[in-house]
Design an enzyme around this catalytic site. Structure first.
Site, mmCIF file in Angstrom:
data_model
loop_
_atom_site.group_PDB
_atom_site.id
_atom_site.type_symbol
_atom_site.label_atom_id
_atom_site.label_comp_id
_atom_site.label_asym_id
_atom_site.label_seq_id
_atom_site.Cartn_x
_atom_site.Cartn_y
_atom_site.Cartn_z
ATOM 1 N N CYS A 69 -5.382 1.067 0.869
ATOM 2 C CA CYS A 69 -4.714 2.344 1.139
ATOM 3 C C CYS A 69 -5.281 3.112 2.335
ATOM 4 O O CYS A 69 -4.499 3.690 3.102
ATOM 5 C CB CYS A 69 -4.652 3.212 -0.113
ATOM 6 N N ARG A 94 -14.760 -6.588 -3.931
ATOM 7 C CA ARG A 94 -15.597 -5.682 -4.718
ATOM 8 C C ARG A 94 -16.724 -6.494 -5.353
ATOM 9 O O ARG A 94 -16.495 -7.599 -5.851
ATOM 10 C CB ARG A 94 -14.770 -4.979 -5.798
ATOM 11 N N GLN A 98 -4.082 -8.147 -3.325
ATOM 12 C CA GLN A 98 -3.165 -7.226 -3.997
ATOM 13 C C GLN A 98 -1.789 -7.285 -3.331
ATOM 14 O O GLN A 98 -1.694 -7.359 -2.105
ATOM 15 C CB GLN A 98 -3.689 -5.790 -3.916
ATOM 16 N N ASP A 153 0.139 -5.098 -2.388
ATOM 17 C CA ASP A 153 -0.024 -3.661 -2.220
ATOM 18 C C ASP A 153 1.104 -3.070 -1.379
ATOM 19 O O ASP A 153 1.559 -3.688 -0.414
ATOM 20 C CB ASP A 153 -1.358 -3.393 -1.512
ATOM 21 N N HIS A 190 2.372 1.098 0.021
ATOM 22 C CA HIS A 190 2.183 2.542 -0.019
ATOM 23 C C HIS A 190 3.423 3.204 0.547
ATOM 24 O O HIS A 190 3.855 2.888 1.662
ATOM 25 C CB HIS A 190 0.921 2.932 0.746
ATOM 26 N N LYS A 201 -1.318 7.645 -12.883
ATOM 27 C CA LYS A 201 -0.633 6.375 -12.633
ATOM 28 C C LYS A 201 0.135 5.918 -13.859
ATOM 29 O O LYS A 201 -0.064 6.422 -14.973
ATOM 30 C CB LYS A 201 -1.635 5.305 -12.203
ATOM 31 N N HIS A 206 1.268 4.718 -4.505
ATOM 32 C CA HIS A 206 0.635 3.395 -4.441
ATOM 33 C C HIS A 206 1.348 2.519 -5.477
ATOM 34 O O HIS A 206 1.588 2.973 -6.596
ATOM 35 C CB HIS A 206 -0.840 3.451 -4.827
#
Length: 646
Positions: free
Chosen positions: A337, A366, A384, A386, A388, A472, A518
């Site tokens: 993000c 991570r 991900q 992902d 946005h 979320k 997100h």
């Protein structure tokens, strides 16, 4: 008198100091006998704890997740009592409930415990449970608690006490056992009727690889033997479906210590599976107005300081990458993000540009602890799906609902029909772990609640489960054998646009702040594929299968015809292999079945002379003889139908 509000909205009055158990008995003795705990103002309490002020009350049974959690935490204490009886001087770390059961981390000193020893421990637990010992809560001073565990020479409990103050320390006792514990617990041990200790593992104290390795004993308990037996059958089925086992058998992925723990290597067939999933979602995203972007695998430290990820997740990141430039540091990116915020900021934006939907299959990193790594479900590098969405505040709800539609499309296409949408909100008391104003949080939370209701989703609300920057909607999916997994997620964020000073020019020619959404329908490809493998036991639908069919020549004489068949099918973009080994056809069929290849195309003299194929379906057997053209059309139709699992 105090007012007690029940889940159905009914309000009743009781004397101050009344317990949840007293209230249950006033309704029905039968109800009281079923209870395990109570939820008072969204906090789980012992049934006997006095309620001193007006409160919302939910009575918890085995059918409630919080009821099960309380039951299993109490079972961990029962196991600890049995451990002290069998192994005098054992030192105890922590013993929480987990998603299915409980564990306790213990220090046995020089002693070892084996799988065989677990049976004796189970028997002791069953013996102690029958004593019907009450779980008794008692507040103690810090001095008293320190004195108690000093006498027991238990450095683990003494360390836990270091972070506690007078007024917030409680002991729980049952039978001959006392533990430092916040609770809550079930009323008595008698409710624990069936016990199974499932495994032994090693676990570093407090998850720190530099600390001592303790012994972790996992177990599960039930209020009756029948449920335990059903669970054990499920456990055996889960072992057969283990994605690590199937992934190895089907040659989908592997791990290498030389590459690094928690960093999966995708083999050709696994890479094909990933690509099919990516192409499937990319096609849906293009139809929904998403724009593809690509961002680097690293980012400057200042990027994550600005976003707040460094403060919140710095400890879980890999150590910074230092460059020859004085003071310059980069991180392997833990999130996509912040990068997408910078893409938004790269050009002036108008209200006419919004919503702007940026999508990326972005790999993030991570540093998960060694003991937490587990196949593809817990890794250190993952991709991900992902995206946005940057939109105006009045567009948030409509965009949020469109994302819900996309998630539902993904789930229906992949056979996930049983799911609950978890509305993850802030902790109602502790707001210290969140960033942003209460006003923006209230708006964001309300948008999610209303969107989920308008889409008719089955929902539960969980306080304290929000991301640090916004609430979320998490999709909790049940697989084919009833296990629950958290997959897709959608989040509303008023905070990152503020931290990155993102703006757009409105109709009034003034600057306005966009809102970010997100979203990740898969969550991460690694975790999603792990769940998918276990959901279908490796039997992928035809459109996803890495190998859709295998041509099996009966003998070497028909290999050339088998390869002709393969080429014709491949021209229609079907993924077809040939088994040209000098093996009997029965063995080839058995191995194709074991490899979970959807279709077997058997060819011999008759098939070659007539230009036909004997078609077999995985686990169904022979389904007839057809021409090459008919087989091509048959397989193409099934691929295009996006049929799910059988």
């Amino acid at each position: 008198m105090i007012n007690v509000t029940f889940p159905d909205g009914a309000v009743r009055q009781y004397e101050q100091g009344t317990s949840a158990m007293d209230i249950a008995r006033s309704i029905s003795e039968g109800l009281a006998r079923k209870l395990l705990a109570a939820k008072v103002n969204d906090e789980v309490w012992d049934l006997t704890r006095p309620i001193d002020a007006d409160a919302n009350l939910k009575l918890l049974t085995w059918d409630d997740a919080d009821g099960k959690s309380t039951f299993w935490h109490s079972s961990a204490h029962l196991m600890a009592e049995a451990l002290e009886a069998i192994y005098p001087g054992v030192k105890l770390g922590i013993g929480p409930a987990i998603e299915k059961g409980f564990y306790y981390d213990i220090d046995l000193g020089d002693r070892q415990i084996s799988e065989e020893d677990l049976r004796a421990l189970e028997a002791k637990m069953a013996e102690l449970a029958k004593k019907n010992s009450e779980y008794v809560r008692r507040g103690v001073s810090k001095a008293e608690a320190v004195e108690y565990f000093t006498k027991k020479d238990d450095e683990y409990k003494l360390e836990l006490l270091e972070g506690l103050n007078d007024g917030e320390i409680t002991f729980y006792s049952q039978g001959n056992f006392t533990d430092l514990c916040r609770g809550p617990h079930i009323p008595t041990t008698a409710a624990i009727k069936a016990v199974k200790l499932t495994s032994i593992a090693g676990a570093y104290w407090r998850g720190d690889e530099k600390r001592k390795m303790l012994t972790r004993i996992y177990g599960v308990t039930f209020p009756n033997q029948k449920e335990l037996e059903e669970y054990l059958v499920l456990l055996e089925e889960a072992k057969k479906r283990d994605h690590r086992k199937i992934g190895k058998e089907l040659e989908l992925f592997t791990f290498s210590e030389r590459v690094g723990l928690g960093l999966p290597l995708w083999l050709p067939k696994g890479a094909m599976l990933r690509e099919r999933l990516q192409q499937f979602l990319q096609k849906a995203q293009i139809a929904s107005g998403y724009l593809p972007v690509v961002t680097p695998h690293i980012g400057h430290k200042n990027l994550y300081i600005t976003s707040g990820h460094y403060e919140k997740y710095g400890i879980d990141s890999f150590q910074p990458i230092k460059t020859p430039q004085e003071g310059e540091e980069f991180f392997l990116k833990p999130m996509n993000c912040p990068h997408h915020c910078e893409i938004y900021k790269a050009a002036p934006r108008s209200y006419k540009d919004l919503p702007l939907r940026l999508a990326e299959f972005g790999t993030v990193y991570r540093y998960e602890q060694h003991g937490e790594l587990h196949g593809l479900t817990r890794v250190r590098g993952f991709t991900q799906d992902d995206a946005h969405l940057f939109c105006r505040s009045e567009q948030v709800k409509d965009e949020f609902k469109k994302v819900i539609d996309l998630v539902l499309y993904v789930f229906s296409s992949l056979g996930f029909a049983d799911f609950t949408a978890q509305i993850s909100l802030r902790d109602q008391v502790d707001r210290s772990k969140y960033i942003g104003s209460d006003e923006n949080w209230d708006i964001a939370e309300q948008a999610i609640i209303e969107s989920a209701a308008e889409k008719g989703l089955r929902t539960v609300i969980e306080y304290g489960e929000a991301a640090f920057y916004g609430p979320k909607l998490d999709f909790m999916v049940k697989d084919a054998i009833g296990r629950k997994w958290q997959l897709g997620t959608i989040q509303v964020d008023y905070n990152l646009p503020e931290r990155f000073d993102l703006t757009y020019i409105g109709e009034d020619n003034a600057k306005h702040r966009p809102v970010m959404i997100h979203r990740a329908p898969f969550g991460s490809l690694e975790r999603f594929i792990a769940v998918l493998i276990e959901h279908c036991a490796g039997k992928f639908p035809l459109w996803l299968a890495p190998v859709q069919g295998i041509v099996l020549p009966i003998s070497d004489k028909y290999i050339e015809y088998a390869k002709e068949v393969q080429q014709k099918l491949q021209q229609s973009e079907l993924r077809i292999e040939v088994d040209d080994r000098n093996e009997k056809i029965g063995k080839k069929i058995r191995e194709a079945e074991m490899n979970k290849i959807p279709y077997m195309l058997v060819v011999g003299e008759k098939e070659m002379n007539e230009g036909r194929i004997s078609l077999r379906k995985q686990s169904k057997g022979d389904i007839g003889t057809r021409s090459v053209e008919e087989v091509t059309e048959f397989l193409k139709e099934e691929v295009e139908s996006k049929s799910t699992f059988e």
